[in-house]
Scaffold this motif. Structure first.
Motif, PDB file in Angstrom:
ATOM      1  N   ALA A  88       1.329   9.860  15.288  1.00  0.00           N
ATOM      2  CA  ALA A  88       0.085  10.637  15.245  1.00  0.00           C
ATOM      3  C   ALA A  88       0.001  11.435  13.945  1.00  0.00           C
ATOM      4  N   MET A  89       1.120  12.060  13.542  1.00  0.00           N
ATOM      5  CA  MET A  89       1.142  12.790  12.271  1.00  0.00           C
ATOM      6  C   MET A  89       0.940  11.844  11.091  1.00  0.00           C
ATOM      7  N   SER A  90       1.553  10.665  11.162  1.00  0.00           N
ATOM      8  CA  SER A  90       1.408   9.694  10.077  1.00  0.00           C
ATOM      9  C   SER A  90      -0.023   9.188   9.978  1.00  0.00           C
ATOM     10  N   LEU A  91      -0.636   8.895  11.133  1.00  0.00           N
ATOM     11  CA  LEU A  91      -2.030   8.440  11.134  1.00  0.00           C
ATOM     12  C   LEU A  91      -2.943   9.510  10.555  1.00  0.00           C
ATOM     13  N   TYR A  92      -2.650  10.773  10.871  1.00  0.00           N
ATOM     14  CA  TYR A  92      -3.449  11.874  10.323  1.00  0.00           C
ATOM     15  C   TYR A  92      -3.309  11.931   8.802  1.00  0.00           C
ATOM     16  N   ASN A  93      -2.079  11.827   8.301  1.00  0.00           N
ATOM     17  CA  ASN A  93      -1.866  11.887   6.850  1.00  0.00           C
ATOM     18  C   ASN A  93      -2.566  10.744   6.126  1.00  0.00           C
ATOM     19  N   ILE A 148       1.754   0.800  11.647  1.00  0.00           N
ATOM     20  CA  ILE A 148       1.395   0.668  10.233  1.00  0.00           C
ATOM     21  C   ILE A 148       1.271   2.042   9.582  1.00  0.00           C
ATOM     22  N   ALA A 149       0.620   2.963  10.279  1.00  0.00           N
ATOM     23  CA  ALA A 149       0.474   4.322   9.746  1.00  0.00           C
ATOM     24  C   ALA A 149       1.834   4.994   9.570  1.00  0.00           C
ATOM     25  N   PHE A 150       2.722   4.803  10.535  1.00  0.00           N
ATOM     26  CA  PHE A 150       4.071   5.397  10.451  1.00  0.00           C
ATOM     27  C   PHE A 150       4.828   4.845   9.237  1.00  0.00           C
ATOM     28  N   CYS A 151       4.771   3.526   9.044  1.00  0.00           N
ATOM     29  CA  CYS A 151       5.475   2.910   7.917  1.00  0.00           C
ATOM     30  C   CYS A 151       4.875   3.349   6.583  1.00  0.00           C
ATOM     31  N   LEU A 152       3.556   3.412   6.499  1.00  0.00           N
ATOM     32  CA  LEU A 152       2.912   3.861   5.265  1.00  0.00           C
ATOM     33  C   LEU A 152       3.342   5.275   4.901  1.00  0.00           C
ATOM     34  N   ASN A 153       3.303   6.162   5.876  1.00  0.00           N
ATOM     35  CA  ASN A 153       3.669   7.551   5.616  1.00  0.00           C
ATOM     36  C   ASN A 153       5.147   7.675   5.254  1.00  0.00           C
ATOM     37  N   LYS A 168       2.840  21.522  -4.321  1.00  0.00           N
ATOM     38  CA  LYS A 168       2.794  21.113  -2.922  1.00  0.00           C
ATOM     39  C   LYS A 168       2.976  19.611  -2.793  1.00  0.00           C
ATOM     40  N   LYS A 169       2.386  18.845  -3.737  1.00  0.00           N
ATOM     41  CA  LYS A 169       2.555  17.399  -3.697  1.00  0.00           C
ATOM     42  C   LYS A 169       3.997  17.006  -3.961  1.00  0.00           C
ATOM     43  N   ARG A 170       4.695  17.780  -4.808  1.00  0.00           N
ATOM     44  CA  ARG A 170       6.096  17.505  -5.036  1.00  0.00           C
ATOM     45  C   ARG A 170       6.896  17.700  -3.753  1.00  0.00           C
ATOM     46  N   GLU A 171       6.501  18.675  -2.951  1.00  0.00           N
ATOM     47  CA  GLU A 171       7.217  18.966  -1.718  1.00  0.00           C
ATOM     48  C   GLU A 171       6.966  17.917  -0.649  1.00  0.00           C
ATOM     49  N   GLU A 172       5.955  17.044  -0.872  1.00  0.00           N
ATOM     50  CA  GLU A 172       5.704  15.985   0.089  1.00  0.00           C
ATOM     51  C   GLU A 172       6.832  14.964   0.111  1.00  0.00           C
ATOM     52  N   TYR A 173       7.590  14.882  -0.960  1.00  0.00           N
ATOM     53  CA  TYR A 173       8.695  13.944  -1.040  1.00  0.00           C
ATOM     54  C   TYR A 173       9.879  14.442  -0.218  1.00  0.00           C
ATOM     55  N   LEU A 202       0.830  -1.209   0.000  1.00  0.00           N
ATOM     56  CA  LEU A 202       0.000   0.000   0.000  1.00  0.00           C
ATOM     57  C   LEU A 202       0.861   1.254   0.000  1.00  0.00           C
ATOM     58  N   GLY A 203       1.964   1.229   0.779  1.00  0.00           N
ATOM     59  CA  GLY A 203       2.857   2.386   0.791  1.00  0.00           C
ATOM     60  C   GLY A 203       3.492   2.620  -0.561  1.00  0.00           C
ATOM     61  N   GLY A 204       3.924   1.537  -1.234  1.00  0.00           N
ATOM     62  CA  GLY A 204       4.492   1.679  -2.569  1.00  0.00           C
ATOM     63  C   GLY A 204       3.467   2.161  -3.585  1.00  0.00           C
ATOM     64  N   TYR A 205       2.242   1.652  -3.471  1.00  0.00           N
ATOM     65  CA  TYR A 205       1.171   2.082  -4.388  1.00  0.00           C
ATOM     66  C   TYR A 205       0.853   3.556  -4.188  1.00  0.00           C
ATOM     67  N   TRP A 206       0.793   3.990  -2.933  1.00  0.00           N
ATOM     68  CA  TRP A 206       0.513   5.391  -2.631  1.00  0.00           C
ATOM     69  C   TRP A 206       1.625   6.284  -3.181  1.00  0.00           C
ATOM     70  N   SER A 207       2.866   5.872  -2.964  1.00  0.00           N
ATOM     71  CA  SER A 207       3.990   6.646  -3.479  1.00  0.00           C
ATOM     72  C   SER A 207       3.966   6.688  -4.998  1.00  0.00           C
ATOM     73  N   GLY A 208       3.599   5.581  -5.633  1.00  0.00           N
ATOM     74  CA  GLY A 208       3.516   5.553  -7.090  1.00  0.00           C
ATOM     75  C   GLY A 208       2.440   6.462  -7.642  1.00  0.00           C
ATOM     76  N   LEU A 209       1.301   6.548  -6.942  1.00  0.00           N
ATOM     77  CA  LEU A 209       0.226   7.445  -7.380  1.00  0.00           C
ATOM     78  C   LEU A 209       0.689   8.899  -7.389  1.00  0.00           C
ATOM     79  N   ILE A 210       1.387   9.286  -6.318  1.00  0.00           N
ATOM     80  CA  ILE A 210       1.869  10.662  -6.244  1.00  0.00           C
ATOM     81  C   ILE A 210       2.890  10.935  -7.340  1.00  0.00           C
ATOM     82  N   GLU A 211       3.786   9.974  -7.580  1.00  0.00           N
ATOM     83  CA  GLU A 211       4.786  10.147  -8.622  1.00  0.00           C
ATOM     84  C   GLU A 211       4.132  10.222  -9.998  1.00  0.00           C
ATOM     85  N   LEU A 212       3.090   9.426 -10.216  1.00  0.00           N
ATOM     86  CA  LEU A 212       2.379   9.457 -11.489  1.00  0.00           C
ATOM     87  C   LEU A 212       1.710  10.803 -11.718  1.00  0.00           C
ATOM     88  N   GLU A 213       1.110  11.361 -10.676  1.00  0.00           N
ATOM     89  CA  GLU A 213       0.491  12.670 -10.794  1.00  0.00           C
ATOM     90  C   GLU A 213       1.528  13.740 -11.100  1.00  0.00           C
TER      91      GLU A 213
END
Length: 392
Positions: A261-266, A326-331, A214-219, A188-199
């Motif tokens: 907590a920040m990761s779970l929020y994201n 899990i949230a921390f690792c995903l983020n 702004k999405k570019r700055e998320e990296y 899921l983390g790789g898929y999420w990262s791939g979606l952002i890169e595709l955009e």
């Protein structure tokens, strides 16, 4: 056999490697209860040798036995038996002074039903030359000093115990659960990262809007220098935790709570943004904030705070810890970006050296001959000193 004696660490480790398959140590459950306490019962882990004693497989078939604390007595001679005797008692004694089976023989002559040896670690099962003590028939088991101390603090001096050994399942489903969680998180983390890169790739560079920028700055791009700094910081933190565990463990807990907590929020905010309803906003200092995101941030902070306060609860705190982890690792997977193969090689190479050094090389440096990585991974219950630090 007389008093116990100590072997050199290398010889003891060698003998332990040969004797471990012969001892056939098996875990069992000690179900403790007391009179006049708010807690009706509590379970503790003990270790015993099934070749010496057979325990029932269910709590219903276990026999109730009164617990007698004799940790202040060596129990190496008949004179150590208290005036009231040991009839139908489960006797708790300290490790040492004389051989365990000798203690068990004396306890059996006093009428005891079981002998519990309180030790710093339950990793050492009852073993030895059983043929010399054919007359010993009572149960011999090990319990950690930490658990016995907790038992006394919880139930006082009037304690009744039941001991049983549940049947081990043919398949440990927890291994499957851990595997599914790990694969799900990485996928899921790789898929999420791939979606952002595709955009980002679809965006036209010259006409890139603010939202896409702004999405570019998320990296967070990891270059070779960042990799080296990261590994150096990990090494420094490992050494500091080893020497100042008493204080820094709370710093690490605080860092984990904030980051998780920040990761779970994201993670949850990404889902909420796809929900069309409930998009009312409030304006503060010229910035619009969705009300649902304010409640979401409060929920994420509450989850982290509840885990921090009740993290030692064995029954349910691990669920919150898994969710936050899990949230921390995903983020983290979504945020970090390795731009080239060179950075990957440097990162994996340094982490390999980091693991090898702290696991296999540090035992030659530390005073007690223990691995820094193993000691920190075991946590405060790995040795007595850290237990005392954690309980103060």
């Amino acid at each position: 056999m007389g008093p116990q004696w100590r072997l050199p660490a290398s010889a003891a480790a060698l003998m332990w490697g040969f004797l471990l398959p012969l001892t056939a140590a098996q875990e069992a459950v000690l179900h403790a209860s007391g009179n006049g306490t708010h807690l009706p019962s509590k379970d503790y882990c003990i270790l015993y040798n099934p070749h010496w004693t057979v325990l029932p497989s269910t709590l219903e078939n276990a026999t109730s036995i009164s617990l007698l604390n004799l940790t202040t007595t060596p129990l190496c001679s008949l004179s150590d038996i208290p005036p009231g005797g040991l009839k139908n008692k489960a006797v708790v004694v300290q490790w040492g002074t004389c051989y365990i089976l000798e203690k068990a023989r004396i306890a059996q002559k006093g009428g005891a039903e079981a002998l519990l040896v309180a030790n710093n670690s339950v990793l050492f099962p009852p073993s030895g030359n059983r043929s010399e003590f054919d007359d010993v028939k009572i149960l011999i088991a090990f319990i950690s000093k930490k658990d016995f101390k907790d038992m006394k603090q919880t139930f006082g001096s009037d304690i009744t115990v039941k001991m049983y050994s549940p049947l081990s399942p043919n398949f440990d489903y927890t291994i499957g659960v851990i595997f599914v969680i790990a694969v799900f998180t990485v996928a899921l983390g790789g898929y999420w990262s791939g979606l952002i890169e595709l955009e980002n790739l679809k965006a036209v560079t010259n006409t890139e809007d603010k939202e896409m920028r702004k999405k570019r700055e998320e990296y967070l791009t990891i270059n070779p220098l960042t990799v080296v700094i990261f590994v150096v910081i990990c090494c420094v933190m490992m050494v500091l935790l080893y020497f100042f565990y008493k204080w820094l463990v709370y710093v690490m807990i605080a860092i984990f709570c904030i980051a998780s907590a920040m990761s779970l929020y994201n993670c949850l905010a990404a889902l909420i943004h796809n929900i069309p309803c409930g998009q009312c906003t409030i304006t503060c200092h010229g910035k619009s904030i969705e009300v649902r995101l304010i409640f979401l941030s409060g929920l994420c902070i509450a989850v982290a705070v509840v885990w921090a306060v009740f993290r030692n609860e064995d029954r349910w705190a691990w669920i919150l810890q898994d969710i936050l982890g899990i949230a921390f690792c995903l983020n983290l997977i979504k945020t970090l970006k390795l731009p080239n193969f060179k950075s990957c090689v440097i990162l994996l190479g340094l982490l390999l050296f980091y693991d090898v050094f702290f696991v296999f090389i540090t035992p030659f440096i530390t005073k007690n001959g223990e691995s820094i990585m193993v000691e920190l991974a075991a946590g405060p219950f790995g040795n007595t000193e850290k237990v005392e630090m954690a309980t103060k």
